[in-house]
Structures are given as C-alpha cells and as structure tokens.
Design a protein around this motif. Structure first.
Motif, PDB file in Angstrom:
ATOM      1  N   TYR A   1       9.018   3.632   1.548  1.00 35.99           N
ATOM      2  CA  TYR A   1       8.579   2.357   0.973  1.00 35.99           C
ATOM      3  C   TYR A   1       9.773   1.453   0.697  1.00 35.99           C
TER       4      TYR A   1
ATOM      5  N   MET B   1       1.873   9.295  -5.742  1.00 35.88           N
ATOM      6  CA  MET B   1       2.202  10.663  -5.321  1.00 35.88           C
ATOM      7  C   MET B   1       3.310  11.261  -6.188  1.00 35.88           C
TER       8      MET B   1
ATOM      9  N   TRP C   1       8.125   9.601   0.739  1.00 31.22           N
ATOM     10  CA  TRP C   1       7.356   8.368   0.915  1.00 31.22           C
ATOM     11  C   TRP C   1       7.946   7.246   0.088  1.00 31.22           C
TER      12      TRP C   1
ATOM     13  N   VAL D   1       0.843  -1.202   0.000  1.00 33.21           N
ATOM     14  CA  VAL D   1       0.000   0.000   0.000  1.00 33.21           C
ATOM     15  C   VAL D   1       0.875   1.248   0.000  1.00 33.21           C
ATOM     16  N   LEU D   2       1.941   1.232   0.797  1.00 33.04           N
ATOM     17  CA  LEU D   2       2.878   2.352   0.845  1.00 33.04           C
ATOM     18  C   LEU D   2       3.537   2.557  -0.522  1.00 33.04           C
TER      19      LEU D   2
ATOM     20  N   GLY E   1       6.099  13.107  -1.968  1.00 37.92           N
ATOM     21  CA  GLY E   1       6.075  11.809  -2.645  1.00 37.92           C
ATOM     22  C   GLY E   1       7.417  11.107  -2.638  1.00 37.92           C
TER      23      GLY E   1
ATOM     24  N   MET F   1       0.932   4.083  -2.872  1.00 41.41           N
ATOM     25  CA  MET F   1       0.684   5.468  -2.503  1.00 41.41           C
ATOM     26  C   MET F   1       1.855   6.362  -2.922  1.00 41.41           C
ATOM     27  N   SER F   2       3.078   5.939  -2.623  1.00 36.94           N
ATOM     28  CA  SER F   2       4.232   6.777  -2.940  1.00 36.94           C
ATOM     29  C   SER F   2       4.441   6.892  -4.446  1.00 36.94           C
TER      30      SER F   2
END
Length: 137
Positions: free
Chosen positions: A83, A68, A79, A60-61, A76, A64-65
């Motif tokens: 990750y 972003m 993140w 999920v990370l 971004g 998401m990153s």
C-alpha cells in the motif's frame, strides 16, 4: 500468532493506513465522478477517471492492509508495504501527469501522502520492534 505483543508503532501505522485509505477512497470516488462528468460534457476526463480508479484502489489496499495488521492476520505487514509503495507511485505519476497537462496539483496533499508512504516503508524496514515481531511469527 506468537506470544510477542504487537508493537505500538505497528498499530499506529495500521491506523494511519486505515485513515489514509478512507480519504483515498473518497478522493478516488470524487475524481472518478469528475472524470465521468467531463466525459459526458465532451471535454476529456479519461485520465481523470484512470487516476481516480488508481487512488481508489490504493485506498482499498490501505484499508485492507490496515485492518489485516490490526487483526493480526498473516501477511498484513507485507500488504502494508505494498500500500505504501502504491501510494508513493500514485503521487509521482499524478505529479507527472498534472505537470504535462496543466492540471492543478495539491502540493500539500502530495507531500503529505509521500511522507506517509515514506515513513511507513522506512519504519517497516528499520524499526527493531517490528523486526522482532516479524521474527516471532
């Protein structure tokens, strides 16, 4: 955002994060399901569920990153670093756990994921185009 275009290497890393994220979410889901199956059968499975949740969270990370960074959202890249560090940590913990318990280790998967994590972190820290892009934000 600045007028500086996003470096191609950053776009490639974000795309790789999304791809890795999809596979990690699937891997985590399968591990959770397998662990629950073992729990219901009464043969353990607690740690398999825990590791499934961990790799699911890393996935999920990653998703998401990657999204972003592709969208140019603030933070971004940070993140993306988190990750990659999480992916490396997960694989180290999995190898230790599997070695202690006798679980099977997919060495190809472990080496591939450690390579992705290492390359991502190295490029984010050393690539001059990314450094210039970050300075222009």
């Amino acid at each position: 955002m600045s007028d500086t275009p996003k470096p191609l290497v950053l776009t490639l890393l974000a795309t790789l994060a999304i791809i890795t994220g999809v596979f990690s979410v699937i891997q985590g889901g399968l591990m959770i399901a397998g662990g629950i199956n073992q729990l219901l059968s009464g043969v353990g499975g607690v740690f398999l569920v825990i590791f499934g949740i961990l790799i699911f969270a890393v996935g999920v990370l990653a998703l998401m990153s990657g999204i972003m960074v592709l969208k140019g959202a603030a933070g971004g890249i940070e993140w993306l670093k988190r990750y990659a560090a999480g992916l490396a940590l997960y694989n180290v913990l999995w190898v230790i756990y599997a070695s202690v318990t006798g679980e099977k280790v997919s060495w190809l998967l472990v080496i591939m994921q450690l390579g992705i994590a290492g390359a991502t972190l190295a490029l984010l820290k050393t690539n001059e185009e990314i450094k210039k892009y970050l300075e222009s934000e």
